[in-house]
Design a protein around this motif. Structure first.
Motif, PDB file in Angstrom:
ATOM      1  N   LEU A  94      18.597  13.716   5.151  1.00  0.00           N
ATOM      2  CA  LEU A  94      19.221  14.755   4.336  1.00  0.00           C
ATOM      3  C   LEU A  94      20.448  15.327   5.040  1.00  0.00           C
ATOM      4  N   LYS A  95      20.307  15.622   6.306  1.00  0.00           N
ATOM      5  CA  LYS A  95      21.421  16.188   7.079  1.00  0.00           C
ATOM      6  C   LYS A  95      22.591  15.201   7.162  1.00  0.00           C
ATOM      7  N   GLU A  96      22.314  13.968   7.509  1.00  0.00           N
ATOM      8  CA  GLU A  96      23.369  12.965   7.682  1.00  0.00           C
ATOM      9  C   GLU A  96      24.004  12.528   6.368  1.00  0.00           C
ATOM     10  N   SER A  97      23.294  12.684   5.263  1.00  0.00           N
ATOM     11  CA  SER A  97      23.839  12.253   3.966  1.00  0.00           C
ATOM     12  C   SER A  97      25.135  12.971   3.622  1.00  0.00           C
ATOM     13  N   GLU A  98      25.317  14.164   4.171  1.00  0.00           N
ATOM     14  CA  GLU A  98      26.545  14.912   3.915  1.00  0.00           C
ATOM     15  C   GLU A  98      27.767  14.192   4.489  1.00  0.00           C
ATOM     16  N   ASN A  99      27.556  13.390   5.518  1.00  0.00           N
ATOM     17  CA  ASN A  99      28.648  12.646   6.146  1.00  0.00           C
ATOM     18  C   ASN A  99      28.800  11.231   5.599  1.00  0.00           C
ATOM     19  N   HIS A 100      27.912  10.843   4.691  1.00  0.00           N
ATOM     20  CA  HIS A 100      27.915   9.474   4.166  1.00  0.00           C
ATOM     21  C   HIS A 100      27.774   9.528   2.653  1.00  0.00           C
ATOM     22  N   ARG A 101      28.898   9.625   2.008  1.00  0.00           N
ATOM     23  CA  ARG A 101      28.914   9.769   0.549  1.00  0.00           C
ATOM     24  C   ARG A 101      29.223   8.445  -0.131  1.00  0.00           C
ATOM     25  N   PHE A 102      28.705   8.291  -1.335  1.00  0.00           N
ATOM     26  CA  PHE A 102      28.948   7.110  -2.150  1.00  0.00           C
ATOM     27  C   PHE A 102      29.973   7.456  -3.226  1.00  0.00           C
ATOM     28  N   ASN A 103      30.920   6.567  -3.428  1.00  0.00           N
ATOM     29  CA  ASN A 103      31.941   6.759  -4.448  1.00  0.00           C
ATOM     30  C   ASN A 103      31.444   6.089  -5.728  1.00  0.00           C
ATOM     31  N   LEU A 104      30.928   6.902  -6.647  1.00  0.00           N
ATOM     32  CA  LEU A 104      30.336   6.386  -7.872  1.00  0.00           C
ATOM     33  C   LEU A 104      31.106   6.873  -9.088  1.00  0.00           C
ATOM     34  N   PRO A 105      31.079   6.090 -10.173  1.00  0.00           N
ATOM     35  CA  PRO A 105      31.700   6.554 -11.417  1.00  0.00           C
ATOM     36  C   PRO A 105      31.023   7.838 -11.909  1.00  0.00           C
ATOM     37  N   SER A 106      31.788   8.712 -12.521  1.00  0.00           N
ATOM     38  CA  SER A 106      31.257  10.009 -12.928  1.00  0.00           C
ATOM     39  C   SER A 106      30.093   9.881 -13.920  1.00  0.00           C
ATOM     40  N   ASN A 107      30.136   8.879 -14.821  1.00  0.00           N
ATOM     41  CA  ASN A 107      29.030   8.749 -15.775  1.00  0.00           C
ATOM     42  C   ASN A 107      27.737   8.336 -15.069  1.00  0.00           C
ATOM     43  N   LEU A 108      27.837   7.537 -14.018  1.00  0.00           N
ATOM     44  CA  LEU A 108      26.652   7.156 -13.253  1.00  0.00           C
ATOM     45  C   LEU A 108      26.121   8.357 -12.467  1.00  0.00           C
ATOM     46  N   LYS A 109      27.010   9.143 -11.882  1.00  0.00           N
ATOM     47  CA  LYS A 109      26.590  10.356 -11.167  1.00  0.00           C
ATOM     48  C   LYS A 109      25.820  11.285 -12.098  1.00  0.00           C
ATOM     49  N   GLU A 110      26.315  11.418 -13.311  1.00  0.00           N
ATOM     50  CA  GLU A 110      25.672  12.298 -14.281  1.00  0.00           C
ATOM     51  C   GLU A 110      24.256  11.821 -14.608  1.00  0.00           C
ATOM     52  N   ILE A 111      24.104  10.537 -14.842  1.00  0.00           N
ATOM     53  CA  ILE A 111      22.785   9.983 -15.159  1.00  0.00           C
ATOM     54  C   ILE A 111      21.840  10.132 -13.975  1.00  0.00           C
ATOM     55  N   LEU A 112      22.305   9.777 -12.797  1.00  0.00           N
ATOM     56  CA  LEU A 112      21.465   9.899 -11.609  1.00  0.00           C
ATOM     57  C   LEU A 112      21.038  11.345 -11.381  1.00  0.00           C
ATOM     58  N   GLY A 113      21.951  12.279 -11.600  1.00  0.00           N
ATOM     59  CA  GLY A 113      21.621  13.691 -11.454  1.00  0.00           C
ATOM     60  C   GLY A 113      20.532  14.125 -12.394  1.00  0.00           C
ATOM     61  N   ARG A 114      20.555  13.635 -13.626  1.00  0.00           N
ATOM     62  CA  ARG A 114      19.518  13.967 -14.600  1.00  0.00           C
ATOM     63  C   ARG A 114      18.163  13.421 -14.194  1.00  0.00           C
ATOM     64  N   TRP A 115      18.156  12.316 -13.458  1.00  0.00           N
ATOM     65  CA  TRP A 115      16.909  11.673 -13.062  1.00  0.00           C
ATOM     66  C   TRP A 115      16.376  12.180 -11.736  1.00  0.00           C
ATOM     67  N   GLY A 116      17.026  13.151 -11.154  1.00  0.00           N
ATOM     68  CA  GLY A 116      16.513  13.766  -9.943  1.00  0.00           C
ATOM     69  C   GLY A 116      17.141  13.265  -8.650  1.00  0.00           C
ATOM     70  N   TYR A 117      18.174  12.426  -8.765  1.00  0.00           N
ATOM     71  CA  TYR A 117      18.835  11.955  -7.565  1.00  0.00           C
ATOM     72  C   TYR A 117      19.771  13.033  -7.056  1.00  0.00           C
ATOM     73  N   ARG A 118      19.746  13.265  -5.760  1.00  0.00           N
ATOM     74  CA  ARG A 118      20.715  14.152  -5.115  1.00  0.00           C
ATOM     75  C   ARG A 118      21.835  13.216  -4.690  1.00  0.00           C
ATOM     76  N   VAL A 119      22.836  13.137  -5.517  1.00  0.00           N
ATOM     77  CA  VAL A 119      23.873  12.124  -5.319  1.00  0.00           C
ATOM     78  C   VAL A 119      24.850  12.578  -4.239  1.00  0.00           C
ATOM     79  N   ASN A 120      24.844  11.894  -3.117  1.00  0.00           N
ATOM     80  CA  ASN A 120      25.801  12.173  -2.061  1.00  0.00           C
ATOM     81  C   ASN A 120      27.050  11.335  -2.353  1.00  0.00           C
ATOM     82  N   ALA A 121      27.742  11.784  -3.404  1.00  0.00           N
ATOM     83  CA  ALA A 121      28.941  11.067  -3.842  1.00  0.00           C
ATOM     84  C   ALA A 121      30.109  12.042  -3.954  1.00  0.00           C
TER      85      ALA A 121
END
Length: 121
Positions: A94-121
């Motif tokens: 969790l701590k290190e995820s702040e330094n390692h982000r994924f560059n994802l399309p905004s529509n995918l981020k939105e879907i993942l967020g709805r499903w409970g993913y904490r998207v480090n993007a």
């Protein structure tokens, strides 16, 4: 469910029209027994599952963390996971995820967020 993305392959995913993708490896911050969450795509007949730390480390999925964007997670899991420190692994991921982000399309981020993913993007 609160999932931290450790690996993601979006392949040809373009808004949900390719059921083979995305392939996701995540850490479930709320599941102490089986914290590894795997998704093999969102198409009919595909699956995934939840793994204990030991099961994950001996599975084919663990090798996916050798990808450059996921090596940080592999290092943490291999180091602390080998000693059975599940809680410590989750906290460090969790701590290190702040330094390692994924560059994802905004529509995918939105879907993942709805499903409970904490998207480090």
């Amino acid at each position: 469910m609160k999932l931290l993305i450790l690996y993601i392959d979006i392949g040809r995913w373009d808004g949900g029209h390719d059921g083979q993708y995305p392939k996701v490896i995540a850490w479930d911050l709320e599941n102490n027994e089986r914290p590894m969450s795997i998704s093999e795509g969102w198409g009919h007949g595909l699956g995934g599952g939840e793994y204990s730390l030991n099961e994950f480390m001996t599975s084919e999925w663990f090798s996916r963390l050798e990808e450059p964007k996921s090596q940080w997670a592999r290092k943490i899991i291999a180091g602390k996971g080998a000693t059975g420190q599940k809680k410590s692994v989750g906290q460090e991921l969790l701590k290190e995820s702040e330094n390692h982000r994924f560059n994802l399309p905004s529509n995918l981020k939105e879907i993942l967020g709805r499903w409970g993913y904490r998207v480090n993007a």
